[in-house]
Scaffold this active site. Structure first.
Site, PDB file in Angstrom:
ATOM      1  N   LYS A   1      35.257 -10.490 -34.932  1.00  0.00           N
ATOM      2  CA  LYS A   1      36.250 -10.978 -35.904  1.00  0.00           C
ATOM      3  C   LYS A   1      36.602 -12.447 -35.641  1.00  0.00           C
ATOM      4  O   LYS A   1      36.646 -13.244 -36.569  1.00  0.00           O
ATOM      5  CB  LYS A   1      37.546 -10.137 -35.834  1.00  0.00           C
ATOM      6  CG  LYS A   1      37.349  -8.659 -36.127  1.00  0.00           C
ATOM      7  CD  LYS A   1      38.676  -7.926 -36.223  1.00  0.00           C
ATOM      8  CE  LYS A   1      39.479  -7.876 -34.929  1.00  0.00           C
ATOM      9  NZ  LYS A   1      38.856  -7.076 -33.845  1.00  0.00           N
TER      10      LYS A   1
ATOM     11  N   ARG B   1      38.305 -12.776 -19.854  1.00  0.00           N
ATOM     12  CA  ARG B   1      39.649 -12.359 -20.253  1.00  0.00           C
ATOM     13  C   ARG B   1      40.084 -11.177 -19.397  1.00  0.00           C
ATOM     14  O   ARG B   1      39.281 -10.290 -19.114  1.00  0.00           O
ATOM     15  CB  ARG B   1      39.621 -11.916 -21.725  1.00  0.00           C
ATOM     16  CG  ARG B   1      40.028 -12.994 -22.678  1.00  0.00           C
ATOM     17  CD  ARG B   1      39.801 -12.584 -24.094  1.00  0.00           C
ATOM     18  NE  ARG B   1      40.514 -11.376 -24.498  1.00  0.00           N
ATOM     19  CZ  ARG B   1      40.611 -10.961 -25.752  1.00  0.00           C
ATOM     20  NH1 ARG B   1      40.057 -11.673 -26.719  1.00  0.00           N
ATOM     21  NH2 ARG B   1      41.250  -9.861 -26.074  1.00  0.00           N
TER      22      ARG B   1
END
Ligand code: AMP
Length: 220
Positions: free
Chosen positions: A13, A160
């Site tokens: 996305k 992350r």
């Protein structure tokens, strides 16, 4: 144009949103990016969000709805925006509908990027980001020239915190339970178009453009 990109974590996305920003000249609004910045800056919002994010859980609805309410009122959103990672629950989608009703507008398109669980785990465990300029890499599919170093600015590449396999599995469970019901929600409204999130980035981008150009072919 107000567009929602729906799909599990790792569906691409964010990557596609950046392309859409260049194509349509409207901003990307990523609640994940806004929250990560708040964590990095050590703000009150960041302190509140960090625990949820580290566990792969969703930040409470009223918090993210508040973020979106403020963000879409900014002048650069007048011509529309691309929502990436919001809404993630039915309550968030309903709150968004209410906000937009007051602004006398609505969502124009919802593109659902479909990717299976195992593919997602492969993608996310290999994902790396430059700690300095934010450029994205993948250790298998898009490696930097020198391991751990950004090609563009020489910054250090980091993973992350929520891209560890255990957290990814938690995020996927949350996605299936809390976010997937949005597929039926937007289908009922005649706004949804599902595209396969596999293949190269260009093909996926073309599929998104087609979905936006052919609203009459929405999922039934
Ligand atoms: P993302 O970058 O979109 O994968 O988001 C990273 C994390 O931020 C998620 O796992 C959640 O903890 C939090 N988050 C982002 N967007 C939302 C949202 N719309 N609702 C609740 N939590 C969110």
């Amino acid at each position: 144009m107000r567009l929602i990109l729906l799909g599990p974590p790792g569906a691409g996305k964010g990557t596609q949103a950046v392309r859409l920003v260049n194509h349509f000249g409207i901003p990307q609004i990523s609640t994940g990016d806004i929250l990560r910045k708040a964590v990095k800056d050590g703000t009150e919002l960041g302190t509140l969000a960090k625990g949820y994010m580290d566990r792969g859980e969703l930040v409470p609805d009223e918090v993210v709805v508040g973020i979106i309410r403020e963000r879409i009122a900014e002048p650069d959103c007048e011509r529309g925006y691309i929502l990436d990672g919001f809404p993630r629950t039915i309550a968030q989608a309903e709150a968004l509908d209410e906000m937009l009703k007051k602004l006398k507008g609505g969502i124009d398109h919802v593109v659902n990027i479909a990717v299976g669980d195992e593919e997602i785990i492969k993608r996310l465990t290999g994902r790396r980001t430059c700690s300095s300029c934010g450029a994205g890499y993948h250790i298998l599919f898009d490696p930097p020239k020198k391991e751990g170093v950004c090609d563009k600015c020489g910054g250090k590449l980091i993973q992350r915190d929520d891209d560890q396999e255990e957290t990814i599995r938690a995020r996927l469970r949350v996605y299936r339970q809390q976010t997937e019901p949005l597929i039926a929600y937007y289908k009922r409204k005649g706004l949804l178009r599902t595209i396969p999130g596999v293949g190269n980035m260009e093909e996926i981008f073309e599929a998104i453009l087609k979905a936006v150009e052919e609203p009459d072919k929405a999922d039934k």
